[in-house]
Every structure is written in C-alpha cells, then in structure tokens.
Design a protein around this motif. Structure first.
Motif, PDB file in Angstrom:
ATOM      1  N   ILE A  59       0.851  -1.191   0.000  1.00  0.00           N
ATOM      2  CA  ILE A  59       0.000   0.000   0.000  1.00  0.00           C
ATOM      3  C   ILE A  59       0.886   1.241   0.000  1.00  0.00           C
ATOM      4  CG2 ILE A  59      -1.608   1.350   1.427  1.00  0.00           C
ATOM      5  CD1 ILE A  59      -2.862  -1.311   2.270  1.00  0.00           C
ATOM      6  N   ARG A  60       0.565   2.196  -0.837  1.00  0.00           N
ATOM      7  CA  ARG A  60       1.353   3.428  -0.929  1.00  0.00           C
ATOM      8  C   ARG A  60       0.848   4.452   0.081  1.00  0.00           C
ATOM      9  NH1 ARG A  60       1.138   5.656  -6.711  1.00  0.00           N
ATOM     10  NH2 ARG A  60      -0.987   4.847  -6.615  1.00  0.00           N
ATOM     11  N   ILE A  61       1.737   4.905   0.944  1.00  0.00           N
ATOM     12  CA  ILE A  61       1.416   5.920   1.946  1.00  0.00           C
ATOM     13  C   ILE A  61       2.561   6.923   1.992  1.00  0.00           C
ATOM     14  CG2 ILE A  61       0.862   6.388   4.361  1.00  0.00           C
ATOM     15  CD1 ILE A  61      -0.101   3.578   4.666  1.00  0.00           C
ATOM     16  N   GLY A  62       2.234   8.212   1.873  1.00  0.00           N
ATOM     17  CA  GLY A  62       3.252   9.257   1.874  1.00  0.00           C
ATOM     18  C   GLY A  62       3.761   9.570   3.274  1.00  0.00           C
ATOM     19  N   ASP A  63       4.582  10.599   3.348  1.00  0.00           N
ATOM     20  CA  ASP A  63       5.184  11.006   4.621  1.00  0.00           C
ATOM     21  C   ASP A  63       4.206  11.857   5.430  1.00  0.00           C
ATOM     22  OD1 ASP A  63       7.573   9.769   3.906  1.00  0.00           O
ATOM     23  OD2 ASP A  63       8.332  11.580   2.912  1.00  0.00           O
ATOM     24  N   GLY A  64       4.443  11.894   6.745  1.00  0.00           N
ATOM     25  CA  GLY A  64       3.670  12.765   7.622  1.00  0.00           C
ATOM     26  C   GLY A  64       2.255  12.301   7.903  1.00  0.00           C
ATOM     27  N   PRO A  73      -3.869  -4.626  -2.070  1.00  0.00           N
ATOM     28  CA  PRO A  73      -3.040  -3.474  -1.692  1.00  0.00           C
ATOM     29  C   PRO A  73      -2.713  -2.539  -2.842  1.00  0.00           C
ATOM     30  CG  PRO A  73      -1.772  -5.515  -1.634  1.00  0.00           C
ATOM     31  CD  PRO A  73      -3.196  -5.916  -1.775  1.00  0.00           C
ATOM     32  N   ALA A  74      -2.695  -3.053  -4.067  1.00  0.00           N
ATOM     33  CA  ALA A  74      -2.389  -2.201  -5.214  1.00  0.00           C
ATOM     34  C   ALA A  74      -3.473  -1.163  -5.458  1.00  0.00           C
ATOM     35  CB  ALA A  74      -2.205  -3.054  -6.471  1.00  0.00           C
ATOM     36  N   LEU A  75      -4.651  -1.355  -4.863  1.00  0.00           N
ATOM     37  CA  LEU A  75      -5.763  -0.444  -5.100  1.00  0.00           C
ATOM     38  C   LEU A  75      -5.826   0.695  -4.090  1.00  0.00           C
ATOM     39  CD1 LEU A  75      -8.675  -2.897  -6.000  1.00  0.00           C
ATOM     40  CD2 LEU A  75      -7.242  -1.571  -7.556  1.00  0.00           C
ATOM     41  N   VAL A  76      -4.925   0.734  -3.117  1.00  0.00           N
ATOM     42  CA  VAL A  76      -4.992   1.749  -2.061  1.00  0.00           C
ATOM     43  C   VAL A  76      -3.783   2.670  -2.139  1.00  0.00           C
ATOM     44  CG1 VAL A  76      -5.092   2.192   0.423  1.00  0.00           C
ATOM     45  CG2 VAL A  76      -6.247   0.195  -0.536  1.00  0.00           C
ATOM     46  N   SER A  77      -4.020   3.966  -2.168  1.00  0.00           N
ATOM     47  CA  SER A  77      -2.930   4.932  -2.076  1.00  0.00           C
ATOM     48  C   SER A  77      -3.370   6.099  -1.201  1.00  0.00           C
ATOM     49  CB  SER A  77      -2.505   5.434  -3.462  1.00  0.00           C
ATOM     50  OG  SER A  77      -3.531   6.177  -4.082  1.00  0.00           O
ATOM     51  N   ILE A  78      -2.470   6.508  -0.319  1.00  0.00           N
ATOM     52  CA  ILE A  78      -2.701   7.620   0.603  1.00  0.00           C
ATOM     53  C   ILE A  78      -1.537   8.582   0.452  1.00  0.00           C
ATOM     54  CG2 ILE A  78      -2.991   8.280   3.023  1.00  0.00           C
ATOM     55  CD1 ILE A  78      -4.002   5.420   3.566  1.00  0.00           C
ATOM     56  N   GLY A  79      -1.835   9.864   0.273  1.00  0.00           N
ATOM     57  CA  GLY A  79      -0.794  10.863   0.055  1.00  0.00           C
ATOM     58  C   GLY A  79      -0.032  11.204   1.320  1.00  0.00           C
ATOM     59  N   SER A  80       0.503  12.403   1.391  1.00  0.00           N
ATOM     60  CA  SER A  80       1.293  12.855   2.533  1.00  0.00           C
ATOM     61  C   SER A  80       0.452  13.738   3.458  1.00  0.00           C
ATOM     62  CB  SER A  80       2.508  13.649   2.053  1.00  0.00           C
ATOM     63  OG  SER A  80       3.351  12.839   1.255  1.00  0.00           O
ATOM     64  N   ASN A  81       0.830  13.740   4.737  1.00  0.00           N
ATOM     65  CA  ASN A  81       0.172  14.609   5.736  1.00  0.00           C
ATOM     66  C   ASN A  81      -1.338  14.376   5.785  1.00  0.00           C
ATOM     67  OD1 ASN A  81       2.651  16.000   6.432  1.00  0.00           O
ATOM     68  ND2 ASN A  81       2.471  17.019   4.449  1.00  0.00           N
ATOM     69  N   VAL A  82      -1.692  13.123   5.987  1.00  0.00           N
ATOM     70  CA  VAL A  82      -3.098  12.743   6.141  1.00  0.00           C
ATOM     71  C   VAL A  82      -3.299  12.290   7.590  1.00  0.00           C
ATOM     72  CG1 VAL A  82      -4.977  11.243   5.371  1.00  0.00           C
ATOM     73  CG2 VAL A  82      -3.242  12.053   3.732  1.00  0.00           C
ATOM     74  N   ASP A  83      -4.241  12.926   8.280  1.00  0.00           N
ATOM     75  CA  ASP A  83      -4.538  12.630   9.681  1.00  0.00           C
ATOM     76  C   ASP A  83      -5.845  11.850   9.722  1.00  0.00           C
ATOM     77  OD1 ASP A  83      -5.312  12.680  12.379  1.00  0.00           O
ATOM     78  OD2 ASP A  83      -4.389  14.631  12.723  1.00  0.00           O
TER      79      ASP A  83
END
Length: 244
Positions: free
Chosen positions: A32-37, A53-63
């Motif tokens: 799963i792709r998850i950015g920083d912060g 897992p290939a279908l999930v991506s979350i960028g950076s600075n997500v609370d």
C-alpha cells in the motif's frame, strides 16, 4: 510453508498496530502506498482493506482519526452465488490525496478519490469522489463548502469557542486554565513578540503549528497582548452575559 494459526496471526496484527508508525510500515510492506507525515490516531480501531493493496494509495500529511475504514471491495457475490449460482467480482481503487483531515468513524468505499486539502467530517460514508479543497460530511458524504469558506468561518467562530472553553474550565475546576492548558486557544495571546516566554511555560506552539511555525510567527498578530489580557476579556464577557 506452515500456515500461521489464527491466534498467532491475531497477535501479529496487534503488534503491527501498536502505534501509527509501525502500522504504516506494515501497510507499506504489503504494497500500500502511503506518503510522509501521515498518522493513524488509533490503529487498533482502523481497518484498511489489505486484500488488494495495489488499489490503495494515501498521500502525505493525512490525519486519520479513530474507527477509520477503507474498503476496496464488497461481498455482494455471496448473495449472487446463492440465488443465481454465479460469481461476480467487485473491487475499485481508493485514492486519498495529501493534506487531509479525516474525522472519527469515517468509511471510504471502493472507487473513491479524495482530492488534496480536504476535511472529511465525523461519521461520513464516502461513496463518491470528493474534489480537492473541500469540506465534506454525511452518509453519503457530500461537499458542504470549500476549504476557503470553512477557514473563514472558523476564524470568526474561534474566539467565541475559546471563551466558552475557558468559562467551562472555570466552572468545572474552580480556577483559570494555565497558559499551557490552552493548547489551541494560545493563538489569541501568543505571537512573535512573546512566543519564547510562553514556550518556556510549556505552551505547545511549535508542536501545534509544526511546519507552519515560521510562517505563522511572521504573519500572526495576537488579538490580546498577554494571557492575562485574554482571561480578563473572558471574564468581561461572562459579566456581560450575567447582566443581560
């Protein structure tokens, strides 16, 4: 290869969820792709669909607050299989952008994209795309205003809510809150002219502002010159309310 027992798998799952950092590392290890912060406020109550897992991506600075869920598929084929004796696949991508706050008890369903700079309100069920720079809430989740509109609304209401907080504190505890106990309301009496003084008292200016700290200090001018002036204003508002 010996399959792990359900008990062992459960223990490992709890271990991976012991804190946000370890949970993010685990999700990344699955692809799963998850950015920083990013931060999961309570990994033990979080459910991220790891079956695809290939279908999930979350960028950076997500609370992401408590009881957060991402679902990339459903199991309607359970019914199809029994009634029609057939099987139909069902899945979709979930893409979450950057700089997003997601309230408690939010579910994001398959096929949804949430753009950058969004606030998703508590209890939302996100069934359709949410455009960038939006505030959205509800079940189904819908856009209620732009981020700019919400920002201006909060700037107006913030001082009123700060007064109410101090009044409630005084009523419940029989004293004024100390400066460091106003871990959001400090904005009304702290700026570049006195920030070092209040930081020495434990007011969490740096931790609350984070990467915005420098820019905030250079542009922010507190409404009140000190904590004492702020408390005096609160007490004045209380007297006005009592006399009316």
């Amino acid at each position: 290869m010996i399959k792990l027992s359900s008990i062992t798998a459960h223990i490992l799952d709890i271990w991976h969820r012991r804190n946000s950092r370890s949970y993010i590392a685990h999700l990344r290890s699955l692809g799963i792709r998850i950015g920083d912060g990013c931060i999961f406020r309570d990994p033990l109550t979080t459910r991220i669909d790891v079956s695809r897992p290939a279908l999930v991506s979350i960028g950076s600075n997500v609370d992401m607050n408590t009881y957060f869920q991402i679902l990339t598929h459903d199991w309607a084929s359970f019914v199809f299989r029994n009634k029609y004796h057939d099987f139909v696949n069902s899945s979709g991508r979930v893409e979450i952008g950057s700089n997003i706050y997601i309230g408690t008890n939010v579910i994001v369903l398959r096929g949804v994209t949430i753009g950058d700079n969004c606030v998703i309100g508590a209890g939302s069920v996100v069934t359709h795309d949410i455009p960038a720079n939006s505030v959205a809430v509800g079940a189904p989740c819908r856009v209620v205003c732009s981020l700019d509109e919400y920002y201006q609304k909060r700037k107006v209401k913030g001082l009123q809510e700060a007064v109410e907080h101090v009044k409630a504190f005084q009523k419940n505890f029989g004293r004024d809150p100390l400066p460091h106990e106003l871990y959001e309301e400090f904005i009304y009496f702290v700026d570049a002219s006195n920030v070092e003084e209040y930081e020495r008292q434990g007011v969490p200016v740096r931790s609350q502002l984070s990467i915005a700290y420098g820019d905030w200090l250079s542009t922010h001018k507190a409404k009140f010159s000190s904590y004492d002036d702020f408390i005096q204003y609160v007490n004045q508002k209380m007297n006005e309310t009592a006399e009316s």
